[in-house]
Design a protein around this motif. Structure first.
Motif, PDB file in Angstrom:
ATOM      1  N   ASN A  19       0.815  -1.221   0.000  1.00 20.55           N
ATOM      2  CA  ASN A  19       0.000   0.000   0.000  1.00 20.55           C
ATOM      3  C   ASN A  19       0.843   1.263   0.000  1.00 20.55           C
ATOM      4  OD1 ASN A  19      -2.399  -1.392  -0.091  1.00 20.55           O
ATOM      5  ND2 ASN A  19      -2.646  -1.438   2.120  1.00 20.55           N
ATOM      6  N   ILE A  20       2.130   1.143   0.320  1.00 19.59           N
ATOM      7  CA  ILE A  20       3.003   2.318   0.299  1.00 19.59           C
ATOM      8  C   ILE A  20       3.135   2.874  -1.128  1.00 19.59           C
ATOM      9  CG2 ILE A  20       5.204   1.107   0.035  1.00 19.59           C
ATOM     10  CD1 ILE A  20       6.395   3.093   2.029  1.00 19.59           C
ATOM     11  N   ILE A  21       3.007   2.011  -2.137  1.00 14.26           N
ATOM     12  CA  ILE A  21       3.109   2.491  -3.519  1.00 14.26           C
ATOM     13  C   ILE A  21       1.758   2.565  -4.211  1.00 14.26           C
ATOM     14  CG2 ILE A  21       5.491   1.762  -3.828  1.00 14.26           C
ATOM     15  CD1 ILE A  21       4.457  -0.623  -5.426  1.00 14.26           C
ATOM     16  N   GLY A  22       0.765   1.880  -3.700  1.00 11.11           N
ATOM     17  CA  GLY A  22      -0.561   1.931  -4.308  1.00 11.11           C
ATOM     18  C   GLY A  22      -1.438   0.803  -3.812  1.00 11.11           C
ATOM     19  N   ASP A  23      -2.742   1.026  -3.851  1.00  8.39           N
ATOM     20  CA  ASP A  23      -3.652  -0.032  -3.420  1.00  8.39           C
ATOM     21  C   ASP A  23      -3.792  -1.088  -4.518  1.00  8.39           C
ATOM     22  OD1 ASP A  23      -5.358   1.051  -5.321  1.00  8.39           O
ATOM     23  OD2 ASP A  23      -6.674   2.011  -3.859  1.00  8.39           O
ATOM     24  N   ARG A  24      -4.540  -2.121  -4.235  1.00 12.15           N
ATOM     25  CA  ARG A  24      -4.705  -3.250  -5.160  1.00 12.15           C
ATOM     26  C   ARG A  24      -5.177  -2.780  -6.534  1.00 12.15           C
ATOM     27  NH1 ARG A  24      -6.411  -8.968  -4.446  1.00 12.15           N
ATOM     28  NH2 ARG A  24      -5.939  -8.647  -2.268  1.00 12.15           N
ATOM     29  N   GLU A  25      -6.137  -1.861  -6.561  1.00 11.40           N
ATOM     30  CA  GLU A  25      -6.688  -1.385  -7.827  1.00 11.40           C
ATOM     31  C   GLU A  25      -5.666  -0.577  -8.626  1.00 11.40           C
ATOM     32  OE1 GLU A  25      -8.342  -0.970  -4.840  1.00 11.40           O
ATOM     33  OE2 GLU A  25      -9.673  -2.674  -5.193  1.00 11.40           O
ATOM     34  N   LYS A  26      -4.909   0.279  -7.942  1.00 18.05           N
ATOM     35  CA  LYS A  26      -3.888   1.088  -8.617  1.00 18.05           C
ATOM     36  C   LYS A  26      -2.821   0.189  -9.236  1.00 18.05           C
ATOM     37  CE  LYS A  26      -3.331   4.885  -9.055  1.00 18.05           C
ATOM     38  NZ  LYS A  26      -3.747   5.652 -10.247  1.00 18.05           N
ATOM     39  N   ALA A  28      -3.183  -2.871 -10.183  1.00 20.40           N
ATOM     40  CA  ALA A  28      -3.802  -3.565 -11.320  1.00 20.40           C
ATOM     41  C   ALA A  28      -3.860  -2.654 -12.541  1.00 20.40           C
ATOM     42  CB  ALA A  28      -5.204  -4.047 -10.939  1.00 20.40           C
ATOM     43  N   GLN A  29      -4.179  -1.371 -12.335  1.00 22.56           N
ATOM     44  CA  GLN A  29      -4.201  -0.420 -13.448  1.00 22.56           C
ATOM     45  C   GLN A  29      -2.818  -0.278 -14.065  1.00 22.56           C
ATOM     46  OE1 GLN A  29      -5.679   3.249 -11.862  1.00 22.56           O
ATOM     47  NE2 GLN A  29      -7.736   2.440 -11.505  1.00 22.56           N
ATOM     48  N   TRP A  30      -1.798  -0.166 -13.221  1.00 23.97           N
ATOM     49  CA  TRP A  30      -0.434  -0.041 -13.731  1.00 23.97           C
ATOM     50  C   TRP A  30      -0.029  -1.271 -14.532  1.00 23.97           C
ATOM     51  CZ3 TRP A  30       2.305   2.065  -8.748  1.00 23.97           C
ATOM     52  CH2 TRP A  30       2.050   3.438  -8.618  1.00 23.97           C
ATOM     53  N   ARG A  31      -0.354  -2.463 -14.029  1.00 24.43           N
ATOM     54  CA  ARG A  31       0.002  -3.683 -14.774  1.00 24.43           C
ATOM     55  C   ARG A  31      -0.701  -3.698 -16.116  1.00 24.43           C
ATOM     56  NH1 ARG A  31      -0.928  -5.857  -9.711  1.00 24.43           N
ATOM     57  NH2 ARG A  31      -2.854  -6.848 -10.428  1.00 24.43           N
ATOM     58  N   HIS A  32      -1.965  -3.298 -16.139  1.00 24.92           N
ATOM     59  CA  HIS A  32      -2.731  -3.276 -17.384  1.00 24.92           C
ATOM     60  C   HIS A  32      -2.115  -2.301 -18.394  1.00 24.92           C
ATOM     61  CE1 HIS A  32      -6.183  -3.552 -20.037  1.00 24.92           C
ATOM     62  NE2 HIS A  32      -6.258  -2.227 -20.031  1.00 24.92           N
ATOM     63  N   LYS A  33      -1.566  -1.182 -17.902  1.00 27.71           N
ATOM     64  CA  LYS A  33      -0.974  -0.157 -18.758  1.00 27.71           C
ATOM     65  C   LYS A  33       0.528  -0.346 -18.951  1.00 27.71           C
ATOM     66  CE  LYS A  33      -4.308   3.335 -17.351  1.00 27.71           C
ATOM     67  NZ  LYS A  33      -4.498   4.628 -16.658  1.00 27.71           N
ATOM     68  N   ASN A  34       1.064  -1.477 -18.494  1.00 19.68           N
ATOM     69  CA  ASN A  34       2.507  -1.750 -18.565  1.00 19.68           C
ATOM     70  C   ASN A  34       3.318  -0.652 -17.873  1.00 19.68           C
ATOM     71  OD1 ASN A  34       2.423  -4.239 -19.959  1.00 19.68           O
ATOM     72  ND2 ASN A  34       2.010  -3.132 -21.838  1.00 19.68           N
ATOM     73  N   MET A  35       2.873  -0.258 -16.707  1.00 19.97           N
ATOM     74  CA  MET A  35       3.548   0.746 -15.888  1.00 19.97           C
ATOM     75  C   MET A  35       3.896   0.110 -14.543  1.00 19.97           C
ATOM     76  SD  MET A  35       0.901   3.907 -16.551  1.00 19.97           S
ATOM     77  CE  MET A  35       1.656   4.929 -15.322  1.00 19.97           C
ATOM     78  N   GLY A  36       4.570   0.876 -13.713  1.00 16.71           N
ATOM     79  CA  GLY A  36       4.845   0.418 -12.351  1.00 16.71           C
ATOM     80  C   GLY A  36       6.017  -0.534 -12.270  1.00 16.71           C
TER      81      GLY A  36
END
Length: 69
Positions: A19-26, A28-36
């Motif tokens: 959670n220090i870098i983002g919650d579960r949904e965030k 998931a969004q990054w993985r979907h957008k090839n980010m993070g």
């Protein structure tokens, strides 16, 4: 820079430490957008290495005292 995550530990989605870098949904969004940060996808399980999380955090560090390029 001090490490935010244990270099030798694996972090699975749902671990509160992520959670220090983002919650579960965030995340998931990054993985979907090839980010993070880099991750492993094993079946339905998503796993982050502490070393990858620290490298990603270091690459996103901004120091207001450093001159911009």
């Amino acid at each position: 820079m001090a490490n935010l995550f244990d270099e030798h530990r694996l972090y699975i989605i749902g671990y509160s430490e992520l959670n220090i870098i983002g919650d579960r949904e965030k995340l998931a969004q990054w993985r979907h957008k090839n980010m993070g940060p880099a991750y492993y996808k094993l079946g339905r399980k998503v796993i982050y290495r502490g070393a990858d999380l620290n490298a990603w955090a270091a690459s996103n560090r901004h120091d207001p005292n450093e001159p911009r390029a």
